[in-house]
Design an enzyme around this catalytic site. Structure first.
Site, PDB file in Angstrom:
ATOM      1  N   HIS A  66      -5.706   7.091  -2.693  1.00 46.69           N
ATOM      2  CA  HIS A  66      -6.815   5.983  -2.199  1.00 46.69           C
ATOM      3  C   HIS A  66      -7.655   5.608  -3.260  1.00 46.69           C
ATOM      4  O   HIS A  66      -8.012   6.580  -4.194  1.00 46.69           O
ATOM      5  CB  HIS A  66      -7.272   6.447  -0.977  1.00 46.69           C
ATOM      6  CG  HIS A  66      -6.363   6.303   0.065  1.00 46.69           C
ATOM      7  ND1 HIS A  66      -6.469   7.123   1.492  1.00 46.69           N
ATOM      8  CD2 HIS A  66      -5.560   5.537   0.569  1.00 46.69           C
ATOM      9  CE1 HIS A  66      -5.259   6.683   2.187  1.00 46.69           C
ATOM     10  NE2 HIS A  66      -4.883   5.637   1.789  1.00 46.69           N
TER      11      HIS A  66
ATOM     12  N   HIS B 261       1.628   4.748  -2.820  1.00 47.18           N
ATOM     13  CA  HIS B 261       1.589   6.085  -2.467  1.00 47.18           C
ATOM     14  C   HIS B 261       3.132   6.687  -3.005  1.00 47.18           C
ATOM     15  O   HIS B 261       3.186   7.610  -3.486  1.00 47.18           O
ATOM     16  CB  HIS B 261       1.453   6.491  -1.002  1.00 47.18           C
ATOM     17  CG  HIS B 261       0.106   6.092  -0.430  1.00 47.18           C
ATOM     18  ND1 HIS B 261      -1.089   6.533  -0.926  1.00 47.18           N
ATOM     19  CD2 HIS B 261      -0.398   5.625   0.832  1.00 47.18           C
ATOM     20  CE1 HIS B 261      -2.037   6.488  -0.442  1.00 47.18           C
ATOM     21  NE2 HIS B 261      -1.616   5.674   0.767  1.00 47.18           N
TER      22      HIS B 261
ATOM     23  N   HIS C 222       0.728  -1.055   0.050  1.00 43.99           N
ATOM     24  CA  HIS C 222       0.203   0.137  -0.024  1.00 43.99           C
ATOM     25  C   HIS C 222       0.724   1.113   0.129  1.00 43.99           C
ATOM     26  O   HIS C 222       0.471   2.244  -0.973  1.00 43.99           O
ATOM     27  CB  HIS C 222      -0.999  -0.013   1.362  1.00 43.99           C
ATOM     28  CG  HIS C 222      -1.666   1.055   1.523  1.00 43.99           C
ATOM     29  ND1 HIS C 222      -3.286   1.082   1.031  1.00 43.99           N
ATOM     30  CD2 HIS C 222      -1.634   2.397   1.855  1.00 43.99           C
ATOM     31  CE1 HIS C 222      -3.695   2.305   1.244  1.00 43.99           C
ATOM     32  NE2 HIS C 222      -2.814   3.105   1.741  1.00 43.99           N
ATOM     33  N   GLU C 223       2.089   1.431   0.838  1.00 45.79           N
ATOM     34  CA  GLU C 223       2.860   2.472   1.028  1.00 45.79           C
ATOM     35  C   GLU C 223       3.546   2.651  -0.243  1.00 45.79           C
ATOM     36  O   GLU C 223       3.739   3.806  -0.742  1.00 45.79           O
ATOM     37  CB  GLU C 223       3.745   2.392   2.136  1.00 45.79           C
ATOM     38  CG  GLU C 223       2.948   2.417   3.645  1.00 45.79           C
ATOM     39  CD  GLU C 223       1.938   3.766   3.623  1.00 45.79           C
ATOM     40  OE1 GLU C 223       2.211   4.737   3.064  1.00 45.79           O
ATOM     41  OE2 GLU C 223       1.059   3.265   4.257  1.00 45.79           O
TER      42      GLU C 223
END
Ligand code: TQI
Ligand code: ZN
Ligand code: ZN
Length: 169
Positions: free
Chosen positions: A136, A130, A126-127
């Site tokens: 998101h 980013h 997930h990171e």
């Protein structure tokens, strides 16, 4: 549906091989480092990006470290649960994880873990999204969906994540 950060920041088109390094003070085991390598591989499979580990922390594109509480960047961690990690949009490269979490490493077939444990690979994937410029997603199966049920593992990119990253790179 996927989203980007305001202004759609991304790594420049002449930079497709990104380097990453671990904070030397953390002295992470190879097992932990391999979790990050696997997480990076998931994104490189969907793009023309590659990720190479380097020992030169200060000059690496992506800098990974575990920190607790106030660690000097104005975004203190909050102890167990709550914020697990934070990463910033390109070309910042800062990737911090909360050292107070009960991090666990799970293997390929694991689908559920202890309720108080946080799956390291799930958060890493997930990171990294980013770090590459994804915000998101509203799609619940997506890696970039802004919540994960506690005690669960979610590491495979959904079609929505792939479409998002391919729109950037
Ligand atoms: N950290 C938040 C996150 O990475 C930080 C954050 C909040 C953020 N809003 C943002 C980052 C907007 C970029 C843009 O989403 S977290 C999850 C999930 C977190 C949360 O510690 O709350 C994961 C870290 F999705 F499970 F909720 C990793 Cl996987
Ligand atoms: Zn930080
Ligand atoms: Zn997020």
């Amino acid at each position: 549906h996927y989203s980007f950060f305001p202004g759609m920041p991304r790594w420049p088109s002449n930079k497709r091989d990104l380097t990453y390094a671990f904070l030397p003070d953390n002295q992470l085991t190879d097992e932990v480092k391999n979790v990050f390598a696997t997480a990076f591989d998931r994104w490189s499979e969907a793009t023309s990006l590659t990720f190479t580990r380097t020992d030169f922390y200060t000059s690496a594109d992506i800098r990974i470290g575990f920190f607790t509480g106030d660690h000097g960047d104005g975004e203190p961690f909050d102890g167990a649960m709550g914020t697990l990690a934070h990463a910033f949009s390109p070309p910042n490269g800062r990737f911090h994880l909360d050292g107070d979490e009960n991090w666990v490493i799970t293997s390929g077939t694991t689908t559920s873990i202890s309720m108080s444990a946080i799956d390291l690979e799930s958060v890493a994937v997930h990171e990294i999204g980013h770090l590459l410029g994804l915000g998101h997603s509203s799609v619940e199966d997506a890696i970039m969906y802004p919540s994960i049920s506690s005690g669960s593992r979610k590491v495979e990119l959904a079609n929505d994540d792939i479409q998002g990253i391919q729109a950037l790179y």
